[in-house]
Design a protein around this motif. Structure first.
Motif, short mmCIF file in Angstrom:
data_model
loop_
_atom_site.label_atom_id
_atom_site.label_comp_id
_atom_site.label_asym_id
_atom_site.label_seq_id
_atom_site.Cartn_x
_atom_site.Cartn_y
_atom_site.Cartn_z
N UNK A 238 -14.79 2.25 -3.96
CA UNK A 238 -15.30 2.98 -2.80
C UNK A 238 -16.32 2.14 -2.04
N UNK A 239 -16.16 2.07 -0.73
CA UNK A 239 -17.12 1.37 0.11
C UNK A 239 -16.86 -0.12 0.28
N UNK A 240 -15.75 -0.64 -0.27
CA UNK A 240 -15.50 -2.08 -0.18
C UNK A 240 -14.48 -2.43 0.91
N UNK A 241 -14.10 -1.46 1.72
CA UNK A 241 -13.20 -1.74 2.83
C UNK A 241 -11.81 -1.17 2.65
N UNK A 242 -11.59 -0.34 1.65
CA UNK A 242 -10.27 0.20 1.38
C UNK A 242 -9.79 1.07 2.53
N UNK A 243 -10.62 2.02 2.94
CA UNK A 243 -10.24 2.90 4.04
C UNK A 243 -10.13 2.13 5.35
N UNK A 244 -11.10 1.24 5.61
CA UNK A 244 -11.06 0.44 6.83
C UNK A 244 -9.79 -0.39 6.90
N UNK A 245 -9.45 -1.06 5.79
CA UNK A 245 -8.24 -1.88 5.77
C UNK A 245 -6.99 -1.03 5.94
N UNK A 246 -7.03 0.17 5.38
CA UNK A 246 -5.87 1.07 5.50
C UNK A 246 -5.67 1.52 6.94
N UNK A 247 -6.74 1.81 7.66
CA UNK A 247 -6.63 2.37 9.00
C UNK A 247 -6.62 1.32 10.11
N UNK A 248 -7.06 0.10 9.82
CA UNK A 248 -6.98 -0.95 10.84
C UNK A 248 -5.51 -1.23 11.11
N UNK A 249 -5.14 -1.31 12.39
CA UNK A 249 -3.72 -1.34 12.74
C UNK A 249 -3.20 -2.75 12.98
N UNK A 250 -2.03 -3.00 12.43
CA UNK A 250 -1.26 -4.22 12.70
C UNK A 250 0.15 -3.79 13.11
N UNK A 251 0.59 -4.23 14.26
CA UNK A 251 1.95 -3.93 14.74
C UNK A 251 2.23 -2.43 14.83
N UNK A 252 1.20 -1.64 15.15
CA UNK A 252 1.41 -0.20 15.20
C UNK A 252 1.55 0.44 13.84
N UNK A 253 0.85 -0.10 12.84
CA UNK A 253 0.95 0.42 11.47
C UNK A 253 0.47 1.87 11.41
N UNK A 254 0.91 2.55 10.34
CA UNK A 254 0.55 3.95 10.14
C UNK A 254 -0.05 4.13 8.75
N UNK A 255 -1.22 4.78 8.65
CA UNK A 255 -1.79 5.07 7.33
C UNK A 255 -0.99 6.16 6.63
N UNK A 256 -0.92 6.05 5.33
CA UNK A 256 -0.24 7.05 4.51
C UNK A 256 -1.25 7.82 3.67
#
Length: 532
Positions: A238-256
């Motif tokens: 927690x707090x090491x960038x997991x959520x940020x990396x998940x939600x940062x978009x590449x090529x119109x990526x979608x979080x699951x």
């Protein structure tokens, strides 16, 4: 309108397998979101924000790892702290007597939405802490139309939660007692929402392990590429960038998912939550527009975010109270969410390490190295773990402090699952290279750097070479990153005349990693051998 049980009816809610939970003075069964917002507005520690949602200041600002115990008469089943069943019965009686004099709220829902691996869950909490109920309701998947939540709901996993009941004799007079056999956790004297969220997921971890899968403290996203859609897991403390990396978009990526998934044979991914519990420290719409956009909606719940005046704005950058400000919101608030039942098997897996010295921006791992670094769970602690962890170098197996069994079971299962799946594994540094925040000679791995690396990984555009010190592969070029010293920290140390420092850290890392893995005699020997 929720059902408010009449005290005269002596209503007693159901627990796992039809067991009975403690009687309460009154019980509200499954209040609507609007009712929970209204109940939250009555809390003296809640303030309405300029967004139209509520911000609650809690007494406890992080999870209470030191106060968490597994209930068992056989301590060999876990490497966590334990209490025996006689002690558990004692504290349960105290909590039951307390609940009998309190107004309580029940929230029912599912952990997960996959028909085969979802679990019926129930939160049973003091009405005085209605924000926790509202936040948990956002994270549960709603019962099906054919279900009968309320008095007829028969949960598999239950949290009995009394935030205002101290438990003398335990650290900070706080206790989280986890009865895996019964599927019941009892939480005392913490008003931090994370204890509700993680309480259900901790028990779910054990259910998934028994079912042949592996519960992982990981985000998940799908990224379109010219070669097809890629499914990426992001493992991190927690707090090491997991959520940020998940939600940062590449090529119109979608979080699951942003926090927990289950991995099953053939790379199959099972989701857990219908909402997100995101850190708000430093939340900037320029860097994290999806999370920021969801947090400022009226239905979001904020926790411990700086706010000077009721009905006024909040300050995501002020940490005078805590760095661990949080918010919950439904995944639907993102507008880009992908249902976990609709995604393909895992193609890429990232193990986050918020390091500040010689860990490269990215490293490509062999199968055995991946299992070893997964078991090592190296990172720098953050405010999510409280003062005991913040800023300290940590090793948390699987970066999953919520796994309730023996930690080597995680790595062994991970290794076995890799035999059944076809995905690549990587180590990703979300911190710095060459030194800490106050070191002028160091370089920060920015959100933009990490995003470029993720994009390069899924598109196959990174060039690699073998690292002479650790045997994994490091990048020589990554499109979007023009500083090779972030990719190969040895070059930074050499240029600055610190080659001796680099060599000393390499030697220390190798020694400490071997010593750490040797503490787990049940760990597969080929995993430990990968770092020797």
């Amino acid at each position: 309108m929720s059902l408010l049980a009449d005290p005269a009816t002596a209503s007693v809610p159901l627990g796992p397998n039809g067991s009975r939970l403690p009687r309460a003075k009154t019980i509200r069964y499954n209040p609507s979101p609007a009712e929970l917002q209204e109940l939250t507005s009555r809390m003296p520690q809640a303030r309405r924000t300029s967004f139209g949602n509520y911000n609650v200041q809690t007494q406890v600002t992080s999870r209470s790892a030191g106060s968490t115990y597994i209930v068992t008469d056989d301590p060999s089943i876990t490497d966590k702290k334990v209490i025996d069943r006689d002690e558990y019965e004692r504290v349960s009686r105290l909590q039951d007597a307390y609940v009998a004099e309190r107004a309580m709220v029940i929230i029912d829902g599912y952990i997960g939405n996959d028909p085969e691996h979802r679990s019926r869950a129930r939160l049973y909490i003091e009405e005085a802490n209605a924000n926790v109920a509202g936040m948990q309701q956002q994270l549960y998947f709603a019962p099906d139309a054919s279900d009968t939540p309320g008095e007829a709901w028969q949960p598999e996993l239950v949290m009995i939660y009394t935030p205002n009941l101290p438990m003398p004799g335990y650290p900070d007079e706080r206790l989280i007692a986890v009865d895996l056999d019964a599927g019941i956790s009892r939480a005392f004297n913490s008003d931090y929402f994370g204890e509700s969220k993680k309480g259900g997921l901790r028990m779910w971890n054990e259910r998934i392990q028994t079912a042949g899968g592996l519960a992982m403290h990981a985000g998940c996203k799908v990224i379109p590429t010219d070669g097809g859609e890629r499914t990426v897991l992001i493992i991190g403390l927690s707090g090491t960038g997991k959520t940020t990396t998940t939600f940062t978009r590449q090529n119109g990526s979608q979080p699951v998912q942003d926090d927990f998934i289950a991995l099953f044979p053939s790379g199959r991914v099972i989701g857990t939550e219908n909402g997100c519990f995101a850190k708000t420290f430093g939340l900037d719409p320029a860097h994290e527009p999806a999370i920021h956009g969801a947090v400022v909606k009226p239905d979001a719940y904020l926790e411990n975010v700086s706010q000077a005046q009721p009905d006024g704005p909040v300050d995501f950058f002020d940490t005078s109270y805590t760095k661990n400000g949080r918010a919950t919101f439904p995944m639907s608030s993102l507008g880009i969410w992908r249902d976990p039942r609709e995604i393909g098997p895992v193609t890429h897996l990232l193990i986050l390490n918020r390091n500040d010295n010689i860990v490269p921006g990215v490293a490509r791992l062999t199968r055995e190295q991946a299992a070893a670094y997964f078991m090592l769970g190296e990172t720098k602690g953050t405010s999510a773990g409280g003062a005991a962890e913040e800023g300290k170098a940590l090793r948390v197996p699987g970066t999953n402090p919520f796994f309730p069994l023996r930690d080597e079971e995680q790595a062994n299962r991970f290794h076995d699952l890799m035999d059944t799946a076809d995905f690549e594994a990587f180590l990703l540094n979300t911190g710095r290279v060459g030194g800490g925040d106050d070191d002028a000679d160091s370089k920060k791995m920015t959100i933009e750097d990490s995003s470029a690396i993720v994009k390069g990984i899924v598109e196959g555009t990174i060039a690699w070479e073998r690292d002479p010190d650790f045997g994994y592969e490091v990048a020589t070029t990554v499109p979007g990153i023009d500083d090779v010293e972030k990719l190969q920290p040895r070059r930074l140390y050499d240029r600055q005349g610190r080659a001796g420092d680099h060599a000393a850290i390499v030697e220390r890392f190798k020694r400490e990693r071997i010593e750490f893995l040797d503490r787990y005699p049940g760990l597969k020997p080929e995993i430990a051998a990968a770092v020797r």
